[in-house]
Design a protein around this motif. Sequence first.
Motif, PDB file in Angstrom:
ATOM      1  N   PRO A  67       1.462  -5.371   9.286  1.00 46.46           N
ATOM      2  CA  PRO A  67       2.358  -5.297   8.132  1.00 46.46           C
ATOM      3  C   PRO A  67       3.430  -6.396   8.184  1.00 46.46           C
ATOM      4  O   PRO A  67       3.805  -6.855   9.266  1.00 46.46           O
ATOM      5  N   SER A  72       4.537   6.253   3.269  1.00 44.99           N
ATOM      6  CA  SER A  72       5.078   4.904   3.399  1.00 44.99           C
ATOM      7  C   SER A  72       4.635   4.009   2.254  1.00 44.99           C
ATOM      8  O   SER A  72       3.650   4.277   1.568  1.00 44.99           O
ATOM      9  N   THR A  91       8.111  -3.327   9.162  1.00 43.94           N
ATOM     10  CA  THR A  91       7.868  -1.920   9.460  1.00 43.94           C
ATOM     11  C   THR A  91       7.630  -1.175   8.148  1.00 43.94           C
ATOM     12  O   THR A  91       8.360  -1.393   7.173  1.00 43.94           O
ATOM     13  N   PRO A  92       6.607  -0.319   8.101  1.00 42.61           N
ATOM     14  CA  PRO A  92       6.361   0.409   6.844  1.00 42.61           C
ATOM     15  C   PRO A  92       7.635   1.067   6.312  1.00 42.61           C
ATOM     16  O   PRO A  92       8.409   1.660   7.070  1.00 42.61           O
ATOM     17  N   LEU A  93       7.834   0.925   5.006  1.00 39.19           N
ATOM     18  CA  LEU A  93       9.003   1.554   4.373  1.00 39.19           C
ATOM     19  C   LEU A  93       8.757   3.056   4.290  1.00 39.19           C
ATOM     20  O   LEU A  93       7.742   3.506   3.756  1.00 39.19           O
ATOM     21  N   TYR A 116       1.972  -6.117   3.090  1.00 41.65           N
ATOM     22  CA  TYR A 116       1.135  -7.070   3.836  1.00 41.65           C
ATOM     23  C   TYR A 116       1.240  -8.422   3.145  1.00 41.65           C
ATOM     24  O   TYR A 116       1.251  -8.496   1.913  1.00 41.65           O
ATOM     25  N   ALA A 127       0.843  -1.194   0.000  1.00 42.17           N
ATOM     26  CA  ALA A 127       0.000   0.000   0.000  1.00 42.17           C
ATOM     27  C   ALA A 127       0.878   1.244   0.000  1.00 42.17           C
ATOM     28  O   ALA A 127       1.822   1.348   0.778  1.00 42.17           O
ATOM     29  N   THR A 158       3.788   0.147   2.474  1.00 44.91           N
ATOM     30  CA  THR A 158       3.607  -0.827   3.554  1.00 44.91           C
ATOM     31  C   THR A 158       3.235  -2.185   2.977  1.00 44.91           C
ATOM     32  O   THR A 158       2.234  -2.299   2.261  1.00 44.91           O
TER      33      THR A 158
END
Lengths: 169, 599
Positions: A151, A137, A154-156, A141, A122, A139
């Motif tokens: 996630p 971010s 950790t969200p980029l 999944y 996302a 993110t």
Amino acid sequence: MSARRGAGVALFVIPALLGACSEEERAAAAPAAPAAVASASGTLDLELRDSLEIGLELLEDGSLRARVRAPRGFAVAADGAELSGVGRLVELRESEGTLYTARFSGAPVGGGPCGAEPVSLALSLHRRGDNAFVAGSLTPYCGADRWHGRPARTPLRLTGELPALAAPR
Amino acid sequence: MSPPHRAPLGLAGAALVASALASSPAAAQEKFALAVFHFNAQYVAGGTLGFTLLPDPELDLDDPTTEDRIVTESLDPVLELYERHPSWGVDIEMQAYLLDVLGERHPAVLDRLRRMAKSGQLDVVSFHYSDQLFIAYPEEDWLRSQALAAETFARWDVPLGRSVFCQEGQAGRGLAARMVTAGYRTLMWPKNLLSYQRSEFDTDPFPLYRLGDAWMVPGGRSMDVTAGSTNISVRWTFMDDGELLATNDMNPYFPELFRHDPASVAAYEAEVAALEADGYVVSTVDDYVTHLETRITPREAPPLLDGTWQPGSTRAVAKWLGGKGLWPEERDAHVRSLDAAARRELVAAETAATAAGLDARERLDSAWRLLFLAEVSDASGINPFRGEMEYGLAHATEALRIASDTLAEAREALGLAGLAVDPESDAVTLATGADPLRGAAVAEAPLAIEVHAGDRATDTSWELVATGHHRVAIRFGAGDERQLWVGFPGDAAAPLVTTLALADSTPVSFDRAGFDFEEFWMALPVGLLSVGTDRFVIKDQATAHLAARIERGSGDVVFEDQTAPIGETATWVFHVFEGSAVDAVALAGRVNSHRRIER
């Protein structure tokens, strides 16, 4: 990032495939894709030390088409592959902000946190006021068509300057 | 007062009672040694990646690796230390997220923690899922965060302690009622946050206070006091970042130095052992309070403002809400206001999903979790580096996206071209384009505000929203000045009226003269603060979530951002309301807690 399947990919693959067809065949084969009424592109910092190329197009049906490509996929996408997907542009009038979103359907990445499962990613980017600076971010999944939950990592982090969407010249 | 529940005394408690009996009945000298180790998996939120100017594989650690180091280099050695002394009680504080880290990647450490907690030797203290700046946000965020924390403790089968200590030592009187409802009993209020506000805590220390229906102990304050026929001697052997004890005071920002140092542990172990040899009971705070409540008559806690544990060096909560740190990338107003925008969207998404009959519980819960992580204090203070700041922004935008997607789905399900969502009334209707918190422009301001912007152009525009209700927007143009502020004139003779953290609906009035500080900075969880009698300013948290500076000798209020990004514009919005405190609180709720939005 990874080559992937899904609705988003059709936006970019289908026109190329249709190049060999006649106009009549093309019209019969697929409905006309909505045209872009505004676009922006740029390069953002990805996880501080890497980069991500990004292109956004606001389509005439109100949706947002996004394309991203990063040399490094952080084990949630293949290195260097392009992702494309559809999302929305949301005006947050009460806080004078703009949110850009998109959903990408990614393939499994060997050795990644999702193992043999496909990775759904996302995109969320926020602009404060009329500034060029955006932050947000990418993110990941685990699972197909799954853009929420815990996630996969950790969200980029994404930051950088991206011009406001403008009508294509 | 009746504690909410009482667990059997653990080993430390049993030792404590034995010691007390041995020393009674005459003027008993009762000695306690206490320690609270504050562990934080988000010590370097997002990891040390990017902390150094140039890339270095040894120093560029990602989030999980940084968290793992905290566990292996600092937490586990502390647990091992106490495991060697089963009669020693101790409090280990952590956000519940750290339990997830242990359960998923360090099962042996989790087993050790669980075993010691179940034996009663160790209290695992946790008040929030993430180490969030919860005193700066409406109470719903904490309510949901604590519920997730409790669920996390149950899922990993770890008993949740009854004592409370929080990230950054956050404390407030409004916590008391929430604590009792959630099964907590004792708030450790940091000693410096007490004495900064009221010097009596320094000059006349006391070990136990009533705080509503909960207890409050001055956290970290060693003292020798006589209460009735009892002489109480308490020594706090540790109340700090737990990461520092076993690593020779090194912290996780420096992974090359952040290593388990057995000599440091041994030195502390010897210190505690010496106290034990001197008759001190090495106790958990919960057992200590259990003992105190049978021995002394507690004092009533005086009026106190919300805050954090080192108000002198951090200018209370200002360091997280506009105060600059060491690194130039810090952007406090941006980080905290985006959190507020995200939570606003989430609250509306909850209402819209219900109205549309969507099965959105799982996705909205996952967005709330992201918001809790976004609200981590380290994203805006004390000295956030770029990676931590971006950690906050990244989590907040993803929470915002999930909420926004849910609103879009609700709009489609309801067949409406646009949604107007009012969480206060649970009404979801067709969007009209009208915003009840906007009004007609007026040339005359209801009060003269002062704006500082350095080289930046500013534009201040007032609107009359309703009788006695104005909205003001201050637009700062791009420029080099990083220190922006807006001052609202007040009245030093008027009481200070606001709300406290975790008590959004209740206005509270303070007498400025009762405090000993010259100035203080307030987080304002629903944005509300009085500026004179029956006049209030309400910051719109989604545009200007900054600390409010107050002075004991002045009624003026200043909102300041020392971290405004160079070259970027900003618009801050405030509401000025004239009327009763009850009505002002209700308006603040409509602005910040349950804002009506259109999408």
